[in-house]
Design an enzyme around this catalytic site. Structure first.
Site, mmCIF file in Angstrom:
data_model
loop_
_atom_site.group_PDB
_atom_site.id
_atom_site.type_symbol
_atom_site.label_atom_id
_atom_site.label_comp_id
_atom_site.label_asym_id
_atom_site.label_seq_id
_atom_site.Cartn_x
_atom_site.Cartn_y
_atom_site.Cartn_z
ATOM 1 N N ASN A 143 10.000 4.798 2.995
ATOM 2 C CA ASN A 143 9.907 3.820 4.078
ATOM 3 C C ASN A 143 11.222 3.104 4.373
ATOM 4 O O ASN A 143 11.995 2.799 3.469
ATOM 5 C CB ASN A 143 8.895 2.729 3.678
ATOM 6 C CG ASN A 143 7.478 3.241 3.654
ATOM 7 O OD1 ASN A 143 6.881 3.450 4.695
ATOM 8 N ND2 ASN A 143 6.935 3.461 2.458
ATOM 9 N N CYS A 171 9.676 9.578 -1.563
ATOM 10 C CA CYS A 171 9.226 10.749 -0.828
ATOM 11 C C CYS A 171 8.512 11.665 -1.816
ATOM 12 O O CYS A 171 9.082 12.011 -2.852
ATOM 13 C CB CYS A 171 10.434 11.464 -0.218
ATOM 14 S SG CYS A 171 10.003 12.960 0.671
ATOM 15 N N ARG A 228 0.831 -1.201 0.000
ATOM 16 C CA ARG A 228 0.000 0.000 0.000
ATOM 17 C C ARG A 228 0.877 1.267 0.000
ATOM 18 O O ARG A 228 1.024 1.938 -1.015
ATOM 19 C CB ARG A 228 -0.934 -0.006 1.227
ATOM 20 C CG ARG A 228 -2.188 0.848 1.070
ATOM 21 C CD ARG A 228 -1.970 2.337 1.109
ATOM 22 N NE ARG A 228 -1.312 2.791 2.335
ATOM 23 C CZ ARG A 228 -0.854 4.030 2.523
ATOM 24 N NH1 ARG A 228 -0.982 4.942 1.570
ATOM 25 N NH2 ARG A 228 -0.238 4.355 3.640
ATOM 26 N N HIS A 276 6.116 3.937 12.503
ATOM 27 C CA HIS A 276 6.259 3.875 11.038
ATOM 28 C C HIS A 276 7.259 4.953 10.628
ATOM 29 O O HIS A 276 6.924 6.139 10.620
ATOM 30 C CB HIS A 276 4.876 4.138 10.418
ATOM 31 C CG HIS A 276 4.868 4.253 8.928
ATOM 32 N ND1 HIS A 276 4.019 3.516 8.132
ATOM 33 C CD2 HIS A 276 5.585 5.021 8.072
ATOM 34 C CE1 HIS A 276 4.216 3.831 6.860
ATOM 35 N NE2 HIS A 276 5.160 4.747 6.801
#
Lengths: 320, 320
Positions: B257, B248, B23, B215
């Site tokens: 991530n 980004c 996702r 996260h």
């Protein structure tokens, strides 16, 4: 093994950064960087506030052509600020050349693992230590300080794990020669937080009079985690390479040294002073990147400082 | 600010990894990945031992075309192991679609900063919270759990610093709706160790009944340092993206991530169990890379595991 850092004690107030890009970084880059560009890179880093450099190495120009201009580099560096410039020396001849060039300290180097020492300097560890005794005596008679580096301190690409006892034994030998600054090199990025804790604690116990320096590679992504772990252990001297110059000799796609500007960013964000201007460091990292002609691994040089904000009409985002 | 981790206490024994690559990762990639390939990626990660997925989002296919196959993805995932699959939902319609598709939990999302919420979901924070109350009541009447994500929890690309009080206020509102898993999102990589400590401690105090999930993005190189800091704070649930999928939205060259396999490598090396097979994870990261057709930022996928040794005749090295 599942042990967190050393108590709820404060991190060090100040940390010394040793820039190793001009030597450890450039040595691994395939392109020869012209002497004037190397000197410019170093002097821009001096202007950014860096006060400790591993500037070059006095090795055989045939073995390491990238370092063949060691003397000319030393002649060009800006010494007006009191910044210190060291050089790696593999033997007495290198030591003599380095001292003639006016280095602030010699750096001796050997590996904690026998296989890597054989591969890297073509002799067993015992022979390295014998030679170092003579070099130390010679340098000390001329009042030139000597530092010691221990490669593969956290693991060896040929042997795997490296016993902490082997690192301690070499550190004690260095100490007995009068060496007071010792760097633990994470040559191929095998350091982990528990290994950093174990080795910092063992060396603090075994050679308390020595100032420990940590040198991490980001080959497996945890270079800055290891630096943070060392910081929690009270270490106040770290080596890094501007932009992350240098690669890994074993894995073409892997990264090498932790980028100086990323380390400084982390330190400043943790309230630890370095005396370094991060913006100037980022500008110099960009110069290093164009010098080398490939994308360097540094992250802050791409993303900018933390509080650089963006206009709201810039892009569409649609995620959480 | 200069405060190290929380005591010499042990790290958690076990950590849950939530894979968000399908996702959060794929949503930011410019190429549309065919549904069958997404499903294959997820199912290979299930086979590697991952048991928590942010599988997709039920959003407008016009707004986020990459997620237009949300239902088909849910139909294809391997549920034989008991792995849990969540989906982001922006509104009641999305919630209905997600529940029809049989997700294990809904994930609501809003931003801690007003500007980012306006930009991202086109309404002020207060409106987001009002809508969420209705969605929670609806989901709970159908016995479907709801989780809450808080974007820009460590800083906002438009506003800069985000007060911890704003994060706490949203977390309390989530808690009051019956939400028991809350994720703090480091949307543009502005988290730092002191901010992680501050926010973890504030939330543990304010909403002790909530399981905190962290996260992080590696946009400024310290993503894994922040994860390590969270680990020292006792957090046992972390989100990451295989290979570091996703970028980004603000800085084209910057990373997004933290890579799942690098996080798992770090955890295992620190003696923290995840139940995940790192070798299989690395193989899947390589598949993700070929799926996307660009070099992903993961490091362990390039360098290999720590104790992968090399033959001594492989290359010449000449450094310390």
């Amino acid at each position: 093994m599942r042990q967190a850092g050393k108590a709820d004690s404060p991190l060090p107030e100040h940390v010394e950064i040793v820039e190793v890009g001009p030597r450890d970084g450039l040595q691994s880059e395939p392109v020869f960087v012209p002497t004037a560009r190397k000197v410019e890179l170093i002097n821009n880093l001096v202007a950014a506030g860096i006060r400790h450099f591993e500037a070059t190495s006095f090795v055989s120009p045939r073995a390491v052509p990238q370092m063949r201009d060691a003397r000319e580099v030393m002649d060009g560096v800006d010494r007006s600020t009191g910044a210190k410039f060291t050089a790696l020396v593999p033997n007495m001849k290198g030591a003599e050349r380095a001292m003639e060039a006016g280095v602030d300290a010699l750096v001796l180097f050997m590996s904690a693992s026998q296989s890597h020492n054989l591969k890297n300097v073509n002799c067993p560890r015992e022979t390295s230590l014998e030679r170092f005794g003579e070099i130390c005596a010679f340098a000390q008679s001329a009042s030139v300080p000597v530092q010691g580096a221990i490669a593969t301190s956290f693991g060896c690409p040929f042997e795997g794990n490296v016993p902490v006892e082997d690192v301690v034994r070499i550190a004690k030998a260095y100490r007995d020669m009068g060496i007071r600054i010792i760097s633990l090199g994470d040559t191929t990025g095998m350091a982990t937080p528990p290994l950093v804790q174990e080795r910092c604690r063992a060396l603090r116990e075994a050679v308390p009079e020595v100032e420990l320096t940590l040198h991490f590679h980001n080959t497996r992504g945890v270079g800055l985690v290891c630096a943070y772990t060392g910081l929690m252990e009270g270490v106040t001297r770290f080596e890094a390479s501007i932009g992350g110059l240098g690669g890994c000799p074993f894995v073409p796609r892997a990264t090498g040294n932790i980028p100086t500007e990323d380390l400084v960013y982390m330190l400043h964000e943790c309230g630890v002073e370095t005396g370094i201007d991060l913006d100037k460091l980022v500008t110099t990292a960009e110069q290093a990147e164009s010098l080398i002609g490939r994308t360097l691994p540094g992250q802050v040089m791409k993303a900018g400082p933390r509080l650089k904000t963006h206009p709201m009409d810039m892009v569409a985002t649609a995620n959480g």
